[in-house]
Design a protein around this motif. Sequence first.
Motif, PDB file in Angstrom:
ATOM      1  N   ALA A 197       0.861  -1.183   0.000  1.00 35.47           N
ATOM      2  CA  ALA A 197       0.000   0.000   0.000  1.00 35.47           C
ATOM      3  C   ALA A 197       0.892   1.226   0.000  1.00 35.47           C
ATOM      4  CB  ALA A 197      -0.916   0.004   1.227  1.00 35.47           C
ATOM      5  N   SER A 198       0.340   2.340  -0.469  1.00 31.33           N
ATOM      6  CA  SER A 198       1.082   3.599  -0.492  1.00 31.33           C
ATOM      7  C   SER A 198       0.156   4.738  -0.113  1.00 31.33           C
ATOM      8  CB  SER A 198       1.637   3.889  -1.896  1.00 31.33           C
ATOM      9  OG  SER A 198       2.595   2.946  -2.276  1.00 31.33           O
TER      10      SER A 198
ATOM     11  N   GLY B 215      -4.428   7.448   0.346  1.00 30.90           N
ATOM     12  CA  GLY B 215      -3.664   6.293  -0.104  1.00 30.90           C
ATOM     13  C   GLY B 215      -4.498   5.040  -0.120  1.00 30.90           C
ATOM     14  N   GLY B 216      -3.853   3.936  -0.455  1.00 27.31           N
ATOM     15  CA  GLY B 216      -4.558   2.668  -0.488  1.00 27.31           C
ATOM     16  C   GLY B 216      -3.683   1.550  -1.028  1.00 27.31           C
ATOM     17  N   ARG B 217      -4.346   0.443  -1.351  1.00 29.32           N
ATOM     18  CA  ARG B 217      -3.668  -0.782  -1.782  1.00 29.32           C
ATOM     19  C   ARG B 217      -3.157  -0.680  -3.214  1.00 29.32           C
ATOM     20  NH1 ARG B 217      -8.785  -3.381   0.536  1.00 29.32           N
ATOM     21  NH2 ARG B 217      -8.167  -3.719   2.689  1.00 29.32           N
ATOM     22  N   ALA B 218      -2.027  -1.355  -3.433  1.00 25.95           N
ATOM     23  CA  ALA B 218      -1.452  -1.426  -4.775  1.00 25.95           C
ATOM     24  C   ALA B 218      -2.263  -2.372  -5.648  1.00 25.95           C
ATOM     25  CB  ALA B 218      -0.009  -1.910  -4.694  1.00 25.95           C
ATOM     26  N   GLU B 219      -2.308  -2.040  -6.927  1.00 21.33           N
ATOM     27  CA  GLU B 219      -2.894  -2.932  -7.916  1.00 21.33           C
ATOM     28  C   GLU B 219      -1.764  -3.772  -8.511  1.00 21.33           C
ATOM     29  OE1 GLU B 219      -5.111  -0.515 -10.672  1.00 21.33           O
ATOM     30  OE2 GLU B 219      -6.684  -0.143  -9.186  1.00 21.33           O
TER      31      GLU B 219
ATOM     32  N   PRO C  13       5.159   1.324  -6.031  1.00 15.17           N
ATOM     33  CA  PRO C  13       4.640   2.092  -4.896  1.00 15.17           C
ATOM     34  C   PRO C  13       4.341   3.554  -5.270  1.00 15.17           C
ATOM     35  CG  PRO C  13       6.423   0.685  -4.161  1.00 15.17           C
ATOM     36  CD  PRO C  13       6.388   0.595  -5.663  1.00 15.17           C
ATOM     37  N   GLU C  14       5.202   4.156  -6.106  1.00  8.73           N
ATOM     38  CA  GLU C  14       4.972   5.541  -6.541  1.00  8.73           C
ATOM     39  C   GLU C  14       3.682   5.657  -7.333  1.00  8.73           C
ATOM     40  OE1 GLU C  14       9.460   5.015  -6.190  1.00  8.73           O
ATOM     41  OE2 GLU C  14       7.787   3.825  -6.953  1.00  8.73           O
ATOM     42  N   GLU C  15       3.452   4.716  -8.251  1.00  6.80           N
ATOM     43  CA  GLU C  15       2.228   4.729  -9.055  1.00  6.80           C
ATOM     44  C   GLU C  15       1.000   4.571  -8.168  1.00  6.80           C
ATOM     45  OE1 GLU C  15       4.005   2.866 -13.219  1.00  6.80           O
ATOM     46  OE2 GLU C  15       3.278   1.509 -11.655  1.00  6.80           O
ATOM     47  N   THR C  16       1.107   3.691  -7.183  1.00  9.98           N
ATOM     48  CA  THR C  16      -0.013   3.500  -6.254  1.00  9.98           C
ATOM     49  C   THR C  16      -0.309   4.792  -5.510  1.00  9.98           C
ATOM     50  OG1 THR C  16       0.541   1.164  -5.939  1.00  9.98           O
ATOM     51  CG2 THR C  16      -0.836   2.189  -4.251  1.00  9.98           C
ATOM     52  N   ALA C  17       0.725   5.454  -5.005  1.00  6.51           N
ATOM     53  CA  ALA C  17       0.530   6.691  -4.248  1.00  6.51           C
ATOM     54  C   ALA C  17      -0.165   7.745  -5.094  1.00  6.51           C
ATOM     55  CB  ALA C  17       1.863   7.213  -3.723  1.00  6.51           C
ATOM     56  N   LEU C  18       0.294   7.945  -6.328  1.00 12.44           N
ATOM     57  CA  LEU C  18      -0.292   8.967  -7.197  1.00 12.44           C
ATOM     58  C   LEU C  18      -1.718   8.618  -7.606  1.00 12.44           C
ATOM     59  CD1 LEU C  18       2.770   9.841  -9.465  1.00 12.44           C
ATOM     60  CD2 LEU C  18       1.903  11.116  -7.474  1.00 12.44           C
ATOM     61  N   ARG C  19      -1.966   7.345  -7.939  1.00 10.99           N
ATOM     62  CA  ARG C  19      -3.313   6.921  -8.335  1.00 10.99           C
ATOM     63  C   ARG C  19      -4.294   7.069  -7.186  1.00 10.99           C
ATOM     64  NH1 ARG C  19      -5.837   2.604  -7.054  1.00 10.99           N
ATOM     65  NH2 ARG C  19      -3.946   1.429  -6.554  1.00 10.99           N
ATOM     66  N   GLU C  20      -3.933   6.541  -6.024  1.00 11.10           N
ATOM     67  CA  GLU C  20      -4.826   6.614  -4.867  1.00 11.10           C
ATOM     68  C   GLU C  20      -5.063   8.061  -4.437  1.00 11.10           C
ATOM     69  OE1 GLU C  20      -6.658   4.558  -3.045  1.00 11.10           O
ATOM     70  OE2 GLU C  20      -6.143   2.697  -4.052  1.00 11.10           O
TER      71      GLU C  20
END
Length: 140
Positions: free
Chosen positions: A8-9, A37-41, A46-53
């Motif tokens: 998660a990020s 934030g939230g869970r990774a797809e 991790p950076e992509e997860t942070a920006l998407r969430e």
Amino acid sequence: MPASPQLASSAILQRGGRYLLVRRANAPSADMFAFPGGRAEPGETPEETALREFHEETGIAARNPILFETYDLPPQTIDGARARHFFLSVFTVDADPDSTAVAGDDAAEIGWYTPAEINALPVPDSVRHCVARLQNGQAR
């Protein structure tokens, strides 16, 4: 053998001494305030997860994620239910100063809070720790 932690990020955006927090609508940490934030797809960094969430929860397109802290959050039993094990990557991010935050996705509400206000809110220990570090000059 224990399962690997779920990745998660989250992302920290600061403006004028205030931090953008969301009140979580869903588990884990429902009704607690936290950095968006939230869970990774699958296949996401991790950076992509942070920006998407961050975008999903705030409507703001953040950029320039810089790893600030990581947390190994082992599972805990809450109200008889065992929570998942998470490995959380926390990033500081930038965004256009004129961008307006709007609660989305699993955010029940959203707001900008000072460190003193954050200390009075129900927040995860990781949020308190990051804000304290940032206030002590340990920023980008």
